[in-house]
Structures are given as structure tokens and as C-alpha cells.
Write a protein that holds these residues in place. Structure first.
Motif, PDB file in Angstrom:
ATOM      1  N   GLY B 110       0.803  -1.228   0.000  1.00  0.00           N
ATOM      2  CA  GLY B 110       0.000   0.000   0.000  1.00  0.00           C
ATOM      3  C   GLY B 110       0.830   1.270   0.000  1.00  0.00           C
ATOM      4  O   GLY B 110       0.469   2.262  -0.648  1.00  0.00           O
ATOM      5  N   VAL B 111       1.968   1.251   0.694  1.00  0.00           N
ATOM      6  CA  VAL B 111       2.766   2.476   0.843  1.00  0.00           C
ATOM      7  C   VAL B 111       3.174   3.082  -0.510  1.00  0.00           C
ATOM      8  O   VAL B 111       2.962   4.270  -0.746  1.00  0.00           O
ATOM      9  CB  VAL B 111       3.993   2.249   1.762  1.00  0.00           C
ATOM     10  N   PRO B 112       3.752   2.284  -1.416  1.00  0.00           N
ATOM     11  CA  PRO B 112       4.189   2.913  -2.676  1.00  0.00           C
ATOM     12  C   PRO B 112       3.077   3.063  -3.722  1.00  0.00           C
ATOM     13  O   PRO B 112       3.348   3.481  -4.840  1.00  0.00           O
ATOM     14  CB  PRO B 112       5.266   1.944  -3.193  1.00  0.00           C
ATOM     15  N   TYR B 113       1.827   2.745  -3.360  1.00  0.00           N
ATOM     16  CA  TYR B 113       0.731   2.788  -4.338  1.00  0.00           C
ATOM     17  C   TYR B 113      -0.183   3.983  -4.053  1.00  0.00           C
ATOM     18  O   TYR B 113      -0.637   4.172  -2.924  1.00  0.00           O
ATOM     19  CB  TYR B 113      -0.067   1.475  -4.250  1.00  0.00           C
ATOM     20  N   VAL B 127       0.354  -6.182  -8.182  1.00  0.00           N
ATOM     21  CA  VAL B 127       1.429  -5.642  -7.345  1.00  0.00           C
ATOM     22  C   VAL B 127       2.700  -5.460  -8.184  1.00  0.00           C
ATOM     23  O   VAL B 127       3.143  -6.395  -8.850  1.00  0.00           O
ATOM     24  CB  VAL B 127       1.732  -6.585  -6.153  1.00  0.00           C
ATOM     25  N   LYS B 128       3.238  -4.260  -8.168  1.00  0.00           N
ATOM     26  CA  LYS B 128       4.462  -3.978  -8.941  1.00  0.00           C
ATOM     27  C   LYS B 128       5.618  -3.611  -8.023  1.00  0.00           C
ATOM     28  O   LYS B 128       6.762  -3.538  -8.445  1.00  0.00           O
ATOM     29  CB  LYS B 128       4.227  -2.789  -9.895  1.00  0.00           C
ATOM     30  N   GLY B 164      -1.507 -12.434  -4.192  1.00  0.00           N
ATOM     31  CA  GLY B 164      -0.317 -13.284  -4.261  1.00  0.00           C
ATOM     32  C   GLY B 164       0.723 -12.627  -5.147  1.00  0.00           C
ATOM     33  O   GLY B 164       0.417 -12.248  -6.277  1.00  0.00           O
ATOM     34  N   SER B 165       1.923 -12.473  -4.617  1.00  0.00           N
ATOM     35  CA  SER B 165       3.005 -11.882  -5.418  1.00  0.00           C
ATOM     36  C   SER B 165       4.349 -12.252  -4.809  1.00  0.00           C
ATOM     37  O   SER B 165       4.527 -12.204  -3.583  1.00  0.00           O
ATOM     38  CB  SER B 165       2.873 -10.361  -5.456  1.00  0.00           C
ATOM     39  N   ASN B 166       5.296 -12.611  -5.680  1.00  0.00           N
ATOM     40  CA  ASN B 166       6.655 -12.873  -5.222  1.00  0.00           C
ATOM     41  C   ASN B 166       7.251 -11.668  -4.494  1.00  0.00           C
ATOM     42  O   ASN B 166       8.146 -11.815  -3.669  1.00  0.00           O
ATOM     43  CB  ASN B 166       7.550 -13.225  -6.415  1.00  0.00           C
ATOM     44  N   LEU B 167       6.742 -10.481  -4.820  1.00  0.00           N
ATOM     45  CA  LEU B 167       7.295  -9.245  -4.251  1.00  0.00           C
ATOM     46  C   LEU B 167       7.021  -9.098  -2.755  1.00  0.00           C
ATOM     47  O   LEU B 167       7.647  -8.277  -2.092  1.00  0.00           O
ATOM     48  CB  LEU B 167       6.759  -8.025  -4.990  1.00  0.00           C
TER      49      LEU B 167
END
Lengths: 387, 387
Positions: B110-113, B127-128, B164-167
Motif C-alpha cells: 500500500g505504501v508505494p501505491y 502488485v508492482k 499473491g506476489s513474489n514481491l
């Protein structure tokens, strides 16, 4: 269970035609690579062309160094280091099996180090830095595609020595089981022995209460035991090849050793054989491991009984539990024989002329193994049991 | 086997007193962290103090956000995002179980979005980018400590949704089994159901020829089945706690799903229960999973027979193989009961008033599951089987 730290960041790309992704994966790290490989088989079967195409399409400049031999040699490693330095190469792409990958790892640690790269293998220096490596795997056996290890042979003195460092785990490993369709049966079988040995070196431990990793080891062993005969019967069976290929990585990526004290005596004992005689490492292991088992099983008979029952489906002999343990050892040896591997030195045409010297060299830095600490006399006894 | 890509770079630090390493590990990423946790239990049992000491010694500035509830809420996530933005925090340290870690992951994305973090959970955005996260695990259950997942509940509308994201895999996870000595039996049992469900969601697949991962799944299940009763008998049994803690991570770190199409219907069906009624996720799973099994087993009876024989040691019934499959399902249900979990909605004091609405919401984006694609009517039948 012992305290442990475990991290394996290797990206595994598994499946049909995945070698075509090598260009894209490589450009995450560099646009200029040393392409490291062995003899002509990757050219013969078209793997080389696919990889070159993928690298070209991704705009990667390729400098080649082929010629890696089984039991990879220090001299070629040094050549690789020189090339990387001269041409400012900062990424190594290994296309091959354990020998090629181990050679690439040696180059990777050698390039940023001012001294002799052999220092790392003799335990004189700790690895602090390494170039990144990528892998396209062609032989499921050594597990080097995501392991911390590298084994190199120094021709002078016939020394075969290893290093281990998280810094040399490959960044990515591409595993396409189709590439292994053309492996000769003998090489498939040698790979099986190597994979099983990697598991058994971890399985036979005196660390108590390691339920989970015991069971993961047993499951991985059973996968090999089931699928290798299928492959020997039908070399292009994709599913069986897939099971063996993924199992070969799992066997040696570190997971199965978490929380346990590992052994590794059989590998040390075998390295003296293939360091001198240039037999396949897997064949040497098929010979040494059953002999090692016979020599040490009384140290912790329950572990060998569990192995016999859970891995080989031996029935527990309530009247004579020891027979259960011995039956597990016998089945291991019989399995190796059944897939075409030698299980004695004699079958590899090795006389016992030099076993004294080998036992001496094997233990020159102290006893080997942990399940039972083995001194020169123990190692000599094991060579004799393997005669 | 299906093609796959697998990478899990989470560093696992496992064993006694390992929480004391948290300061050192954290400084690899930042000197200023959001310390995220739940209720008072970490303060009550001294974990909090050890962690604060370790962070202080390493010179890490700590901003705290406690109060994460089971089935973590979106509102607290938004509060966390605001704090990180205002105070320029670039690392989140989650101390707790799955709820705390999932909440930390939501804050991290959430922070960088710029938009509403709920967009990710509704599948509107991919998610990027995410802040790095570290974990000190206190409850072995969710596997979130090295997984790609995060599940959050939005109070308004009673929605429980996942990403779900590897990040969002944590950078490190510290697992000290001693910290779990004080877990109440019911929470230990709920954890067991969650762990087993993570494995079974992967195990029950129609992908053929997945020997290795089948066996790894079976071994991990057997480890839980053996060790949970030991813990319920003796809460401070370090070895049994260790097996369960390491198994909880393995169950959900992605390895067991490699090369297979996973199911996940039972999780979706359960989320509608704990999204509304705020029962423990593990309890909901113990109720839903056996019902799901009964509803779907005929889709691939061999898989259920294999499960019965290999996991529960059921003898193969040659006269009536179906009985073998059904016996495996019964033993799963009996096991959940035996460790003190509810296996019906009634035992959780949930009437069937809202099952129609739950089935509707569960399938609002289409059918759930892969072993058998389940529509609203199927899901409704499963709720009724679980009555």
C-alpha cells in the motif's frame, strides 16, 4: 533438530522449451557473458543453437569457453578466469551438468580474487565475492544448479577438492527434461547414484528428531528409485525424466539438510577414486556408499532400519532387527547393480594398489564424516569392503 | 508435470534464541522500521522485550503499530500505510502469526501505491512494488512467513480477499520454536488444520505424474499428524514444536505446488465463513475440508486412495477401492476432531441462515477450485455437507 539458517534464492525455470528463456533471464544480469560448456553433445543435439539464438535475440554478447571435462580441471578454470578479466565479462552462463557448473563457479570466484583460485579449494581462503552465474542444465545429477558447492580437480597431485558458499548459488537454473532424452543410460544411472548419495549423505545423521527432513529425504529417494528404471526402459519418457530432474535439484539445494548434521564421508572417500582414476563420480559413489553403510551401520542401527522400511519397503524383522538394517543396505547395492552401475572397485577395473595412498590423502586434514568420524584406517577398511 | 517457475529467497533463521538476531538482520535493509504486531501476547511472554533490545542494540529506530486482530482488518492496514508515509519508514517488521504478517504485507504494497490498497485484493491492480518485510514468527500456521500470499478482511461488506506476489515474500523469517510453547492448545490445533489445508490444496490435483511433490506433501502431512498430538500432550516439547514450525513454512512456501495445478476451493469456501463469523480460519478449514473431500472425491478417486494409503496408512480395500478413499476422508475428519477442532458448522454455533448468501459471494467472480470447478450450487452443497 539443530539450529540452522537456510536461504536458496536460485530461480528455477522448469519445463518444456524453457531453454528459450535464457536470453531474457540473462539480461537481468548482464549483456556480455562467458558461455561455458563441455564436449560436443550440446551442439550435436541442438541445445547450443537454441541458446545462442535466445542470447542473440536478447542482444547478449557471447564469448565461449568449451571443453570442460568430467571431473573438471583447474587448468581450464584458470583459462576462464583470464578470459573474463581480459574481456571484462561479469556473468557466466553454464550449459551442461555438474562439471560445467562447478567449473563456472570456480571461474566466478576466481575472477575477483587476486591470488590463486585453488586457495579457496584448499581451505586457505573464504569466498567473499563471486560473479553471478546462470545455468541451463543438461544432466540431472550433481545438483550444482542451485547448490552452494563446486568440486574441482587439480591435475598436479591428482587432488579433487570442494568449496561451499551461498555466494556461488546460481541466480537462475533452466531445467528442461526434454534435453535429457539423449543421455546415455550409463550417465542416467550415474546421475541417479549421485542424487541418491546427496540425499543419503544428509539422511544418515545422529541428529535426533528430524521427522520432517527424514520424510522429505525418503520421498525424494523413492522418486528416484521409481523413475530411473522407467527411464532406462524408455529414454524419452518426459514424466519420468521430469521427476528425476526436479528431484536432482531438491536433493542438493540444501533443504534436506536443514536442522541436521550431514555426513559427506562417502563423497570424500569417492573423490580420491575419481581424482585418480577418472571414473564417473556416480559410479564411484555406487561403489563406496554400500561399503560405507556396512562399515558404519551399527553406530545408529535404528536409522538404518528406518531407511530399510521406509525407503525400500523392507518388512521389520522383529526377531532380528539387525537383519532389517542389512537388508536395506543390500537393496541399495542391488538397486545400483540393477541400473547398470559398478558396485565394486574391481568392476571399475581398479586394483587395490593405491588404496593406502588414497586413504592417507582422504584423511590428511583429519577424520572425514560425521555419522562416524573416520580415520585413515577406517577409510582403508571401506576401500577394502568395496574391493 | 506442468511447466513452472519457482523462486523463494526468504532467509530462514531457525532455532533456539534466534529472535535475538532480529536487529542484525533488520539492519541489512533499514535503520527505521514499523514494528507490527497483534494483541498483548508478545509482551506477556517476553518476546517483545527481546526484540526491542535486539533492535536497539543494532541502532534501529522503531515505530510501533500493534492491535492486529485475527482475520486482519483493512482499516488497520490503512493506518499502517499512513504512518509509513508520514514517517518515511521503508521496512516493516512483523512479529506474530499469519494475521500480523498478512497485515504487514498489505501495508508493504500500500505504501508505494497511490490508489486504494484494496484494489490489489479485488484484483483490480497487480502488485508492482512493495516495501521489504521481515518476520519473527510466533504461530506456525499460515505459512505467510515465506509465502507470496496475504489475506485481508474489509469490514464493510464482510469481504475477505487475498493477493499473491513474489514481491511480498518476506526477506527473512526468524523461527524459534520456543516462542510457540505458550500457544493455547486450540490455537495449536487451528494451526495444524491450516498447515494441512495448505498441503491438501496442492495435493488434490488432476495433474498426473507428480510423484516427487506428492511424496513431499505426504511426508509433510505425516509430520504434522505425528507431532501435533505430542504437543497437545506436552506443550513445551521443543522437538515436536520444531517439526511443526518448519513444516508450516514448507507447507506454504511454494515448493509443494511446483509443477501441479493447485485447488484452493476449500480456502475460498472457508473465507466466507471467517469473513462473517470471525471464527479461527483453521477451525473453518477443519469443517470445510472434509466436506469438500466428500463432495469431490469421485472426480479422481485414485488420488484419494493414494492419500488414504500413504498419509493415513489405510489398507487398500481390493474388494471395494472406494471404501479406501472414504476411509481416508473419515480419518482426516476424525483427526481434526481428535485434536479439539470443530468439524461442523453447528459445532462452531453457525446456523445455515446465511449459506445461500455465502455461496453467492464465494462464486461472484466465477467458479472456485480446480480439482473440480465449483459453482454456487456446488458450494452451497458443501456448506450443507458441513452442517
Amino acid at each position: 533438530m539443530e539450529n540452522f539458517s537456510f536461504q536458496n534464492a536460485t530461480k528455477i525455470i522448469f519445463g518444456r522449451e524453457t531453454e528459450k528463456q535464457v536470453g531474457k533471464e540473462t539480461t537481468e544480469f548482464s549483456n556480455k557473458v562467458l558461455l561455458h560448456y563441455g564436449g560436443g553433445s550440446i551442439k550435436k543435439y541442438g541445445v547450443y543453437d537454441k541458446i545462442i539464438n535466445s542470447l542473440n535475440e536478447a542482444g547478449v554478447e557471447v564469448i565461449e569457453l568449451g571443453g570442460v571435462q568430467p571431473n573438471p580441471r583447474l587448468s581450464l578454470v584458470k583459462e576462464g578466469i583470464e578470459i573474463c578479466r581480459k574481456k571484462d565479462i561479469d556473468f557466466i552462463l553454464a550449459v551442461g551438468g555438474g562439471s560445467v557448473i562447478d567449473s563456472a563457479k570456480a571461474i566466478a570466484v576466481g575472477v575477483p580474487y587476486e591470488g590463486d583460485v585453488w586457495d579457496f579449494y584448499m581451505g586457505k581462503k573464504e569466498v567473499k565475492e563471486a560473479l553471478p552465474i546462470g545455468v541451463v542444465l543438461t544432466i540431472p545429477a550433481a545438483g550444482s544448479e542451485s547448490s552452494v558447492g563446486s568440486v574441482i580437480t587439480k591435475e598436479e597431485g591428482e587432488y579433487k577438492r570442494s568449496i561451499g558458499s551461498n555466494l556461488i548459488r546460481p541466480k537462475f537454473a533452466i531445467l528442461n527434461p526434454e534435453i535429457t532424452f539423449t543421455l546415455p543410460d550409463y550417465q542416467t544411472a550415474c546421475g541417479a547414484a549421485d542424487i541418491m548419495a546427496h540425499i543419503m549423505e544428509r539422511y544418515f545423521t545422529n541428529t535426533d528428531n528430524v521427522d520432517l527432513t527424514d520424510r522429505l529425504c525418503e520421498g525424494t529417494l523413492k522418486t528416484i528409485i521409481k523413475n530411473i528404471p522407467i527411464i532406462l526402459d524408455e529414454s524419452k519418457n518426459y514424466e519420468a525424466r521430469s521427476e528425476v530432474m526436479w528431484a536432482s535439484t531438491i536433493a542438493h539445494n540444501g533443504l534436506l539438510g536443514t536442522g541436521r548434521i550431514e555426513d559427506w564421508a562417502s563423497h570424500d572417500i569417492e573423490h580420491e577414486i575419481s581424482g585418480i582414476y577418472d571414473v564417473a563420480h556416480g559410479a564411484g559413489l555406487a561403489t563406496v556408499f554400500p561399503a560405507w553403510m556396512k562399515y558404519v551401520y551399527k553406530e545408529n542401527m535404528n536409522k538404518f532400519i528406518q531407511f530399510a522400511i521406509r525407503v525400500w519397503n523392507v518388512e521389520f524383522d522383529f526377531d532380528n532387527p539387525e537383519r532389517t538394517a542389512l537388508e536395506g543396505i543390500q537393496r541399495t547395492k542391488d538397486f545400483f547393480s540393477s541400473i547398470g552401475l559398478p558396485v565394486t572397485l574391481e568392476e571399475m577395473d581398479i586394483s587395490d594398489d593405491r588404496v593406502e595412498e588414497m586413504a592417507e590423502k582422504c584423511t590428511e586434514n583429519g577424520p572425514v564424516g560425521n555419522f562416524k568420524k573416520l580415520n585413515k584406517g577406517d577409510v582403508l577398511s571401506i576401500y577394502k569392503l568395496a574391493k
